[in-house]
Each structure stands twice: as structure tokens, then as C-alpha cells.
Scaffold this motif. Structure first.
Motif, PDB file in Angstrom:
ATOM      1  N   ASP A  97     -11.187   4.764  10.861  1.00 32.04           N
ATOM      2  CA  ASP A  97     -10.200   4.275  12.038  1.00 32.04           C
ATOM      3  C   ASP A  97      -9.224   3.410  11.579  1.00 32.04           C
ATOM      4  O   ASP A  97      -7.768   3.576  12.692  1.00 32.04           O
ATOM      5  N   ASP A  98     -10.102   2.158  11.592  1.00 32.34           N
ATOM      6  CA  ASP A  98      -8.600   1.004  10.646  1.00 32.34           C
ATOM      7  C   ASP A  98      -7.085   1.984  10.172  1.00 32.34           C
ATOM      8  O   ASP A  98      -6.056   1.651  10.386  1.00 32.34           O
ATOM      9  N   LEU A  99      -7.205   2.577   9.130  1.00 28.00           N
ATOM     10  CA  LEU A  99      -6.106   3.131   8.105  1.00 28.00           C
ATOM     11  C   LEU A  99      -5.795   4.173   9.409  1.00 28.00           C
ATOM     12  O   LEU A  99      -4.413   4.113   8.663  1.00 28.00           O
ATOM     13  N   ALA A 100      -6.039   4.903  10.000  1.00 30.54           N
ATOM     14  CA  ALA A 100      -5.765   5.854  10.867  1.00 30.54           C
ATOM     15  C   ALA A 100      -5.015   5.413  11.804  1.00 30.54           C
ATOM     16  O   ALA A 100      -3.413   6.071  11.660  1.00 30.54           O
ATOM     17  N   GLN A 101      -5.674   4.206  12.647  1.00 29.14           N
ATOM     18  CA  GLN A 101      -4.229   3.748  13.631  1.00 29.14           C
ATOM     19  C   GLN A 101      -2.887   2.753  13.011  1.00 29.14           C
ATOM     20  O   GLN A 101      -2.092   3.267  13.086  1.00 29.14           O
ATOM     21  N   ARG A 119      -9.642  10.371  -2.073  1.00 29.97           N
ATOM     22  CA  ARG A 119     -10.422  10.038  -2.814  1.00 29.97           C
ATOM     23  C   ARG A 119     -10.311   8.819  -3.236  1.00 29.97           C
ATOM     24  O   ARG A 119     -11.592   7.751  -3.264  1.00 29.97           O
ATOM     25  N   GLN A 120      -8.850   8.721  -4.353  1.00 30.91           N
ATOM     26  CA  GLN A 120      -9.188   7.406  -4.817  1.00 30.91           C
ATOM     27  C   GLN A 120      -8.424   5.968  -3.707  1.00 30.91           C
ATOM     28  O   GLN A 120      -8.941   4.956  -3.354  1.00 30.91           O
ATOM     29  N   LEU A 121      -7.814   6.550  -2.444  1.00 35.27           N
ATOM     30  CA  LEU A 121      -7.380   6.062  -1.976  1.00 35.27           C
ATOM     31  C   LEU A 121      -8.553   5.900  -0.667  1.00 35.27           C
ATOM     32  O   LEU A 121      -8.620   3.475  -0.381  1.00 35.27           O
ATOM     33  N   LEU A 122      -9.525   5.801   0.160  1.00 35.11           N
ATOM     34  CA  LEU A 122     -10.494   6.306  -0.011  1.00 35.11           C
ATOM     35  C   LEU A 122     -11.584   5.062   0.164  1.00 35.11           C
ATOM     36  O   LEU A 122     -12.414   4.275  -0.041  1.00 35.11           O
ATOM     37  N   THR A 123     -11.663   5.403  -1.297  1.00 33.73           N
ATOM     38  CA  THR A 123     -12.744   4.116  -2.495  1.00 33.73           C
ATOM     39  C   THR A 123     -12.279   3.131  -2.792  1.00 33.73           C
ATOM     40  O   THR A 123     -12.415   1.486  -2.306  1.00 33.73           O
ATOM     41  N   GLU A 136      -4.845  -6.075   4.089  1.00 30.08           N
ATOM     42  CA  GLU A 136      -4.162  -6.426   2.662  1.00 30.08           C
ATOM     43  C   GLU A 136      -3.908  -4.951   2.347  1.00 30.08           C
ATOM     44  O   GLU A 136      -3.071  -4.460   1.681  1.00 30.08           O
ATOM     45  N   ARG A 137      -5.116  -3.923   1.536  1.00 31.56           N
ATOM     46  CA  ARG A 137      -5.247  -3.111   1.605  1.00 31.56           C
ATOM     47  C   ARG A 137      -4.704  -1.721   1.959  1.00 31.56           C
ATOM     48  O   ARG A 137      -4.008  -0.675   1.712  1.00 31.56           O
ATOM     49  N   ILE A 138      -4.964  -1.970   3.507  1.00 29.48           N
ATOM     50  CA  ILE A 138      -4.517  -0.959   4.627  1.00 29.48           C
ATOM     51  C   ILE A 138      -2.656  -0.845   4.691  1.00 29.48           C
ATOM     52  O   ILE A 138      -1.680  -0.246   3.745  1.00 29.48           O
ATOM     53  N   ILE A 142      -1.015   2.106   2.982  1.00 27.99           N
ATOM     54  CA  ILE A 142       0.234   2.664   4.567  1.00 27.99           C
ATOM     55  C   ILE A 142       1.586   2.522   3.230  1.00 27.99           C
ATOM     56  O   ILE A 142       2.764   3.357   3.477  1.00 27.99           O
ATOM     57  N   ALA A 143       2.546   1.345   2.920  1.00 31.29           N
ATOM     58  CA  ALA A 143       3.173   0.859   1.870  1.00 31.29           C
ATOM     59  C   ALA A 143       3.949   2.756   0.951  1.00 31.29           C
ATOM     60  O   ALA A 143       4.661   2.675   0.313  1.00 31.29           O
ATOM     61  N   THR A 144       2.528   2.407   0.298  1.00 32.89           N
ATOM     62  CA  THR A 144       3.279   3.295  -1.017  1.00 32.89           C
ATOM     63  C   THR A 144       3.346   4.327  -0.106  1.00 32.89           C
ATOM     64  O   THR A 144       3.836   5.226  -0.944  1.00 32.89           O
ATOM     65  N   LEU A 145       2.389   5.243   0.354  1.00 35.76           N
ATOM     66  CA  LEU A 145       2.354   6.775   1.273  1.00 35.76           C
ATOM     67  C   LEU A 145       3.703   7.014   2.056  1.00 35.76           C
ATOM     68  O   LEU A 145       4.989   7.850   1.785  1.00 35.76           O
ATOM     69  N   ALA A 146       3.936   5.401   3.048  1.00 32.27           N
ATOM     70  CA  ALA A 146       5.411   5.873   3.532  1.00 32.27           C
ATOM     71  C   ALA A 146       6.564   5.930   2.480  1.00 32.27           C
ATOM     72  O   ALA A 146       7.736   6.380   3.187  1.00 32.27           O
TER      73      ALA A 146
END
Length: 149
Positions: A97-101, A119-123, A136-138, A142-146
Motif C-alpha cells: 500500500d505505501d509504495l502504491a500510494q 521481484r527485484q524492486l519488491l524484494t 528512503e527505498r520507496i 519512485i525516482a527510478t521509475l519516474a
């Protein structure tokens, strides 16, 4: 009631490890839980209609470990094929939920992740407990994906 929720045609090669014959799958299975048991209808090199196996999926390979009768060592190196009857079906990765938000707030679409990327990101995220490291990891995810957009 069915004993399995999914059927998957699989093939690979037989390899020996510590005196046992293992069924190494040609293509890594993704979206299925690992270390659970399933039934393999083995067609070749020998016909075994109900071989109980444990599914072990690692970073780059899936191995089926027989739980029932041992396959003869004379079969090592041979190709195999069959149908894996999976009792637990396919389970796509769940985004916390926190990553989705955070993704929604940043306008980042997480639906296009490949199974390996998810798998890599969620691990990476799952290894952090609640608190500043997780936050910090979230932010890093987000920065990488954006940045790819």
C-alpha cells in the motif's frame, strides 16, 4: 473439487545434485510461489503420471525436486517434458500500500513492470522494515521509475 488450480506445460533437463536427480526447467517460472509442492505428469524420458515435486524457483532458474520415487541416475542429462499441476495457481506480485500510494502521488504507473523487475524492486523494499529506511527505498524506487518516463 479440483486438486489443482493451474496446469503448466514444462520441459527441461535432468541433473544430478548430491546423489538425487532434479528436474531443471528450461524457463524460470514466475508468478508462482516457490517451495510448495505440486504434481508433475511426466511424459518423457519416463512416464510417471503422478510425480510429487517441490517447486524451487531462484533468481535465474526453477528446479523441480521429486518428493516421491527417485528418478534413476541413468536418466541424468536427458531432456524431460510434462505437465505441472499447480495447486496454488499463479500469484502476481502484490504492491504494498505505501509504495502504491507513493507511485500514485508521483504519477508513476507500476502496471508495466516485468516479473523480474517487480521481484527485484519488491524484494529490495521488503528487506526494509517500517521506518526511515523503507521510506528512503520507496523514494528511490519512485525516482527510478519516474526517470524512465
Amino acid at each position: 473439487m479440483p486438486m489443482h488450480t493451474g496446469e503448466l506445460v514444462v520441459h527441461g533437463r535432468l541433473e544430478q545434485y548430491e546423489g538425487a536427480v532434479l528436474l531443471v526447467v528450461d524457463e524460470r517460472l514466475s508468478g508462482h510461489d516457490t517451495f510448495l509442492s505440486a504434481t508433475l505428469h511426466l511424459d518423457q524420458p519416463v512416464h510417471l503420471p503422478e510425480l510429487k515435486v517441490r517447486i524451487m524457483t531462484f533468481d535465474d532458474v526453477t528446479v523441480l525436486s521429486p518428493l516421491g520415487p527417485d528418478l534413476p541416475l541413468t536418466q541424468v542429462g536427458k531432456e524431460w517434458s510434462g505437465t505441472l499441476l499447480i495447486p496454488h495457481g499463479s500469484r502476481p506480485p502484490t504492491i504494498p500500500d505505501d509504495l502504491a500510494q507513493a507511485a500514485a502521488e508521483a504519477g508513476v504507473d507500476t502496471s508495466g513492470w516485468s516479473p523480474a523487475e517487480a521481484r527485484q524492486l519488491l524484494t529490495f523494499l521488503g528487506e526494509a522494515g517500517p521506518g526511515p529506511v523503507r521510506t528512503e527505498r520507496i523514494g528511490m524506487i519512485i525516482a527510478t521509475l519516474a526517470g524512465r518516463s
